[in-house]
Scaffold this active site. Structure first.
Site, PDB file in Angstrom:
ATOM      1  N   PHE A 166       3.704   3.714 -14.566  1.00  0.00           N
ATOM      2  CA  PHE A 166       4.477   4.855 -15.062  1.00  0.00           C
ATOM      3  C   PHE A 166       4.113   6.172 -14.380  1.00  0.00           C
ATOM      4  CE2 PHE A 166       4.608   1.732 -18.497  1.00  0.00           C
ATOM      5  CZ  PHE A 166       5.961   1.683 -18.772  1.00  0.00           C
ATOM      6  N   LEU A 167       3.288   6.117 -13.331  1.00  0.00           N
ATOM      7  CA  LEU A 167       2.895   7.382 -12.690  1.00  0.00           C
ATOM      8  C   LEU A 167       4.116   8.081 -12.103  1.00  0.00           C
ATOM      9  CD1 LEU A 167       2.986   7.240  -9.336  1.00  0.00           C
ATOM     10  CD2 LEU A 167       0.960   5.874  -9.648  1.00  0.00           C
ATOM     11  N   GLU A 198       5.259  10.878  -9.086  1.00  0.00           N
ATOM     12  CA  GLU A 198       4.733  11.445  -7.854  1.00  0.00           C
ATOM     13  C   GLU A 198       4.436  12.931  -8.063  1.00  0.00           C
ATOM     14  OE1 GLU A 198       7.002  10.294  -4.364  1.00  0.00           O
ATOM     15  OE2 GLU A 198       7.259   8.303  -5.234  1.00  0.00           O
ATOM     16  N   CYS A 255      12.911   6.122  -7.841  1.00  0.00           N
ATOM     17  CA  CYS A 255      12.977   5.244  -9.019  1.00  0.00           C
ATOM     18  C   CYS A 255      14.218   5.405  -9.895  1.00  0.00           C
ATOM     19  CB  CYS A 255      11.741   5.460  -9.871  1.00  0.00           C
ATOM     20  SG  CYS A 255      10.246   4.921  -9.038  1.00  0.00           S
ATOM     21  N   LEU A 278      12.229  -0.279 -17.057  1.00  0.00           N
ATOM     22  CA  LEU A 278      13.586   0.172 -16.715  1.00  0.00           C
ATOM     23  C   LEU A 278      14.091   1.151 -17.780  1.00  0.00           C
ATOM     24  CD1 LEU A 278      15.408  -3.095 -15.520  1.00  0.00           C
ATOM     25  CD2 LEU A 278      14.362  -1.309 -14.133  1.00  0.00           C
ATOM     26  N   ALA A 288       0.843  -1.202   0.000  1.00  0.00           N
ATOM     27  CA  ALA A 288       0.000   0.000   0.000  1.00  0.00           C
ATOM     28  C   ALA A 288       0.872   1.244   0.000  1.00  0.00           C
ATOM     29  CB  ALA A 288      -0.926  -0.020   1.216  1.00  0.00           C
ATOM     30  N   LYS A 300      17.705   3.974  -8.671  1.00  0.00           N
ATOM     31  CA  LYS A 300      17.536   2.538  -8.413  1.00  0.00           C
ATOM     32  C   LYS A 300      17.363   1.771  -9.721  1.00  0.00           C
ATOM     33  CE  LYS A 300      13.193   1.257  -7.122  1.00  0.00           C
ATOM     34  NZ  LYS A 300      12.619   0.305  -8.058  1.00  0.00           N
TER      35      LYS A 300
HETATM   36  P1  NAD Z   1       6.670   1.823  -1.055  1.00  0.00           P
HETATM   37  O1  NAD Z   1       7.867   1.472  -0.274  1.00  0.00           O
HETATM   38  O2  NAD Z   1       6.004   3.143  -0.879  1.00  0.00           O
HETATM   39  O3  NAD Z   1       5.514   0.721  -0.784  1.00  0.00           O
HETATM   40  C1  NAD Z   1       5.747  -0.648  -0.760  1.00  0.00           C
HETATM   41  C2  NAD Z   1       4.887  -1.254   0.338  1.00  0.00           C
HETATM   42  O4  NAD Z   1       4.996  -2.672   0.271  1.00  0.00           O
HETATM   43  C3  NAD Z   1       5.320  -0.859   1.765  1.00  0.00           C
HETATM   44  O5  NAD Z   1       4.251  -0.188   2.417  1.00  0.00           O
HETATM   45  C4  NAD Z   1       5.669  -2.191   2.435  1.00  0.00           C
HETATM   46  O6  NAD Z   1       5.288  -2.256   3.792  1.00  0.00           O
HETATM   47  C5  NAD Z   1       4.851  -3.161   1.598  1.00  0.00           C
HETATM   48  N1  NAD Z   1       5.331  -4.542   1.684  1.00  0.00           N
HETATM   49  C6  NAD Z   1       6.593  -5.011   1.550  1.00  0.00           C
HETATM   50  N2  NAD Z   1       6.610  -6.350   1.682  1.00  0.00           N
HETATM   51  C7  NAD Z   1       5.335  -6.746   1.906  1.00  0.00           C
HETATM   52  C8  NAD Z   1       4.704  -8.001   2.100  1.00  0.00           C
HETATM   53  N3  NAD Z   1       5.412  -9.133   2.092  1.00  0.00           N
HETATM   54  N4  NAD Z   1       3.364  -8.034   2.301  1.00  0.00           N
HETATM   55  C9  NAD Z   1       2.644  -6.880   2.308  1.00  0.00           C
HETATM   56  N5  NAD Z   1       3.174  -5.666   2.109  1.00  0.00           N
HETATM   57  C10 NAD Z   1       4.506  -5.592   1.899  1.00  0.00           C
HETATM   58  O7  NAD Z   1       7.048   1.591  -2.576  1.00  0.00           O
HETATM   59  P2  NAD Z   1       6.430   2.314  -3.878  1.00  0.00           P
HETATM   60  O8  NAD Z   1       7.048   3.650  -4.077  1.00  0.00           O
HETATM   61  O9  NAD Z   1       4.935   2.182  -3.835  1.00  0.00           O
HETATM   62  O10 NAD Z   1       7.010   1.369  -5.012  1.00  0.00           O
HETATM   63  C11 NAD Z   1       6.550   0.049  -5.183  1.00  0.00           C
HETATM   64  C12 NAD Z   1       7.101  -0.486  -6.494  1.00  0.00           C
HETATM   65  O11 NAD Z   1       6.613   0.297  -7.585  1.00  0.00           O
HETATM   66  C13 NAD Z   1       8.637  -0.446  -6.600  1.00  0.00           C
HETATM   67  O12 NAD Z   1       9.063  -1.562  -7.331  1.00  0.00           O
HETATM   68  C14 NAD Z   1       8.884   0.821  -7.393  1.00  0.00           C
HETATM   69  O13 NAD Z   1      10.081   0.753  -8.119  1.00  0.00           O
HETATM   70  C15 NAD Z   1       7.706   0.837  -8.339  1.00  0.00           C
HETATM   71  N6  NAD Z   1       7.314   2.174  -8.816  1.00  0.00           N
HETATM   72  C16 NAD Z   1       7.314   3.252  -7.960  1.00  0.00           C
HETATM   73  C17 NAD Z   1       6.901   4.491  -8.422  1.00  0.00           C
HETATM   74  C18 NAD Z   1       6.877   5.695  -7.520  1.00  0.00           C
HETATM   75  O14 NAD Z   1       6.657   6.787  -8.010  1.00  0.00           O
HETATM   76  N7  NAD Z   1       7.089   5.579  -6.222  1.00  0.00           N
HETATM   77  C19 NAD Z   1       6.467   4.638  -9.741  1.00  0.00           C
HETATM   78  C20 NAD Z   1       6.459   3.517 -10.568  1.00  0.00           C
HETATM   79  C21 NAD Z   1       6.892   2.292 -10.098  1.00  0.00           C
HETATM   80  C1  UDX Z   2       9.626   8.878 -12.325  1.00  0.00           C
HETATM   81  C2  UDX Z   2       9.031   8.686 -13.727  1.00  0.00           C
HETATM   82  O1  UDX Z   2       8.758   9.964 -14.313  1.00  0.00           O
HETATM   83  C3  UDX Z   2       7.744   7.880 -13.651  1.00  0.00           C
HETATM   84  O2  UDX Z   2       7.248   7.610 -14.964  1.00  0.00           O
HETATM   85  C4  UDX Z   2       8.046   6.573 -12.948  1.00  0.00           C
HETATM   86  O3  UDX Z   2       6.869   5.793 -12.845  1.00  0.00           O
HETATM   87  C5  UDX Z   2       8.642   6.813 -11.577  1.00  0.00           C
HETATM   88  O4  UDX Z   2       9.836   7.619 -11.712  1.00  0.00           O
HETATM   89  P1  UDX Z   2       9.104  10.483 -10.272  1.00  0.00           P
HETATM   90  O5  UDX Z   2      10.425  10.030  -9.779  1.00  0.00           O
HETATM   91  O6  UDX Z   2       7.931  10.415  -9.366  1.00  0.00           O
HETATM   92  O7  UDX Z   2       8.696   9.646 -11.576  1.00  0.00           O
HETATM   93  O8  UDX Z   2       9.208  12.013 -10.755  1.00  0.00           O
HETATM   94  P2  UDX Z   2       9.766  12.728 -12.077  1.00  0.00           P
HETATM   95  O9  UDX Z   2       8.808  13.778 -12.447  1.00  0.00           O
HETATM   96  O10 UDX Z   2      10.152  11.782 -13.133  1.00  0.00           O
HETATM   97  O11 UDX Z   2      11.070  13.473 -11.532  1.00  0.00           O
HETATM   98  C6  UDX Z   2      12.207  12.752 -11.110  1.00  0.00           C
HETATM   99  C7  UDX Z   2      13.295  13.711 -10.718  1.00  0.00           C
HETATM  100  O12 UDX Z   2      13.825  14.374 -11.862  1.00  0.00           O
HETATM  101  C8  UDX Z   2      12.829  14.819  -9.773  1.00  0.00           C
HETATM  102  O13 UDX Z   2      13.808  15.057  -8.793  1.00  0.00           O
HETATM  103  C9  UDX Z   2      12.670  16.012 -10.692  1.00  0.00           C
HETATM  104  O14 UDX Z   2      12.802  17.225 -10.017  1.00  0.00           O
HETATM  105  C10 UDX Z   2      13.820  15.767 -11.659  1.00  0.00           C
HETATM  106  N1  UDX Z   2      13.620  16.426 -12.949  1.00  0.00           N
HETATM  107  C11 UDX Z   2      12.596  16.063 -13.769  1.00  0.00           C
HETATM  108  C12 UDX Z   2      14.502  17.421 -13.357  1.00  0.00           C
HETATM  109  O15 UDX Z   2      15.433  17.761 -12.637  1.00  0.00           O
HETATM  110  N2  UDX Z   2      14.324  18.009 -14.569  1.00  0.00           N
HETATM  111  C13 UDX Z   2      13.307  17.661 -15.415  1.00  0.00           C
HETATM  112  O16 UDX Z   2      13.205  18.239 -16.507  1.00  0.00           O
HETATM  113  C14 UDX Z   2      12.412  16.657 -14.985  1.00  0.00           C
END
Ligand code: NAD
Ligand code: UDX
Length: 455
Positions: free
Chosen positions: A158-159, A161, A272, A217, A9, A275
């Protein structure tokens, strides 16, 4: 009624499932997590993550067809489709430490799913994973002896934040990878139907599993590469009096290059980019593709260079000493509109300023609690101040690190009047009106532009 479960979550699981539930009122969506505090927050008025528009989407479905719970096992037993959205951080131990993805949380989920399932299920990789992880998952899931069948799909998210809700509402594309077998196609169709509730069919792309895994990736690597590319040029701009904003505009008007993601900055952060690139680097190394690995590693190196360069410039411009000087950091989140600080450039910058014995004060509208955790080991040496005016009072320099809208509308005359003179302003996001600041009396330094000095 189709029953969807999401394990994890977090920043992805919560918003994504809330949107799926809102758009599919006849589907029951349950989001589970082992973190009780997080689940309690999802069930409260104070959601665990700050994301514009998220409250409304959650409120529209929560308690109707959207549920948050810590009962992972019950959720697994009931579900038809299980999204796994757990964290996949960079490994900190053993082989591949500092580079490879740590897949232990993912694998634990797969084993738990296998143990508890008594009916066929579609298991969806929502987390970002190394290419061919699905093969490993299939081997685990297929090792059961109770006749239950699992179809593994890849459906990367692909969202971004800060814009998660808009991205989910109107995605550029939905990517679903699966096997081209009859069963695989049926599973793909089931997932396509979930998204087709609101996403136009032509935006739902289906591929083989490995292409889908690798596309995630690759997308992040390409996006980060653009930021590192423009940041590398920003260094050259500062040396030559070219203006990186003008350069970005000029090249971005070439339709082959395009204008997005060309904003020079203090460096990219977020959970992201770094990593996922390091994960890509590790994958390339493990396939013996050393030159390819080195090519992508450079994107991360350039980012680190940009972060350090920012501090070096502060030091140099402030007469080569910042010991004992109060420096106010405006913003700690890795970008605006999020409270997330994972891999935020502000972390390294704050630490480097402390190394120079500066007096650091941090302000941020959403990220101060996370900042305190990130800097827990040096917390006694840092001030955390929600009010930017108080943060800047008595400071020698303000360094803007996050492009929060509210920082544009502050009264900079008032800030200037309260600062030690000569007052310095370092804009790590090229976010403010530099000419106006210079007119007030600030010595203004931005990224990739000539400095505006009084001294
Ligand atoms: P997050 O750390 O916010 O959330 C992950 C959650 O998984 C945590 O709350 C953790 O407690 C839970 N968890 C771990 N092991 C568990 C288990 N065994 N059972 C139940 N819950 C468990 O991570 P996130 O930012 O939501 O990212 C999740 C994945 O999505 C990662 O692989 C990340 O690379 C990918 N992703 C993240 C973003 C982003 O913007 N944050 C965007 C696209 C993809
Ligand atoms: C990124 C990807 O955009 C998204 O598609 C993927 O699912 C998760 O990783 P996020 O890390 O949430 O999303 O934000 P993003 O808007 O991509 O920005 C990443 C970093 O790059 C931030 O620190 C932002 O400030 C920086 N950035 C972005 C720049 O410095 N310049 C730019 O032109 C755009």
């Amino acid at each position: 009624m189709v029953k969807i479960l999401c394990i994890g979550a977090g920043y992805v699981g919560g918003p994504t499932m809330a949107m799926i539930a809102k758009k599919n009122p006849k589907v029951k969506v349950t989001v589970v997590d082992i973190n009780q505090k997080r689940i309690d927050a999802w069930n409260s008025d104070n959601l665990p993550i700050y994301e514009p528009g998220l409250d409304e989407v959650v409120k529209a479905a929560r308690g109707k067809n959207l549920f948050f719970s810590t009962n992972v096992d019950k959720g697994i037993k009931e579900a038809d489709i299980i999204f796994v959205s757990v964290n996949t951080p960079t490994k900190t131990f053993g082989h591949g430490a500092g580079c490879a993805a740590d897949l232990q949380y993912w694998e634990k989920c797969a084993r738990r799913i296998l143990e508890l399932s008594t009916s066929d299920k579609i298991v969806v990789e929502k987390s970002t994973l190394p290419v061919r992880t699905a093969a490993a998952m299939e081997r685990i899931l297929d090792s059961g002896k109770n006749g239950v069948h699992f179809d593994v799909l890849s459906n990367p998210e692909f969202l971004a934040e800060g814009t998660a809700i808009a991205d989910l509402e109107n995605p550029d594309r939905i990517l679903i990878g699966g096997h081209p077998t009859a069963r695989g196609k049926k599973a793909i169709k089931a997932l396509v139907d979930v998204y087709a509730a609101w996403v136009p069919k032509e935006k739902i792309l289906t591929t083989n599993l490995w292409s889908s895994e690798l596309s995630k990736l690759t997308a992040n690597a390409f996006l980060a590469q653009r930021v590192s590319s423009i940041n590398s040029i920003s260094a050259l701009c500062e040396a030559t009096d070219a203006d990186v904003g003008e350069v970005a505009r000029a090249i971005g008007m070439d339709s082959r290059i395009g204008p997005k993601f060309l904003k020079a900055s203090v460096g990219f952060g977020g959970s992201c980019f770094k990593k996922d690139i390091l994960n890509l680097v590790y994958l390339c190394e493990s396939y013996g593709l050393h030159e390819v690995a080195e090519y992508w590693r450079q994107v991360v190196k350039m980012n680190e260079y940009q972060e350090r360069r920012f501090v070096s410039r502060m030091l140099k411009e402030m007469f080569n000493t910042i010991a004992g000087k109060r420096i106010a950091l405006f913003g700690f989140a890795f970008k605006a509109d999020t409270g997330d600080t994972r891999e935020s450039p502000a972390i390294l910058i704050a630490r480097e300023l402390l190394e120079e014995n500066a007096e650091v004060v941090i302000t941020d509208p959403q990220a101060l609690e996370h900042a305190k955790i990130d800097l827990a080991d040096v917390i006694d040496r840092i001030n955390f101040e929600p009010d930017p005016y108080k943060a800047a009072k008595g400071a020698h320099a303000v360094a803007l690190l996050t492009e929060w809208k509210e920082y544009k509308t502050l009264d900079y005359q008032k800030i200037f009047d309260g600062m030690v003179q000569p007052a310095f302003l370092f804009d790590g996001r090229n976010h403010l009106d530099h000419k106006a600041l210079h007119k007030i009396g600030f010595n203004v330094y931005s990224i990739g532009k000539a400095a505006l000095k009084h001294i």
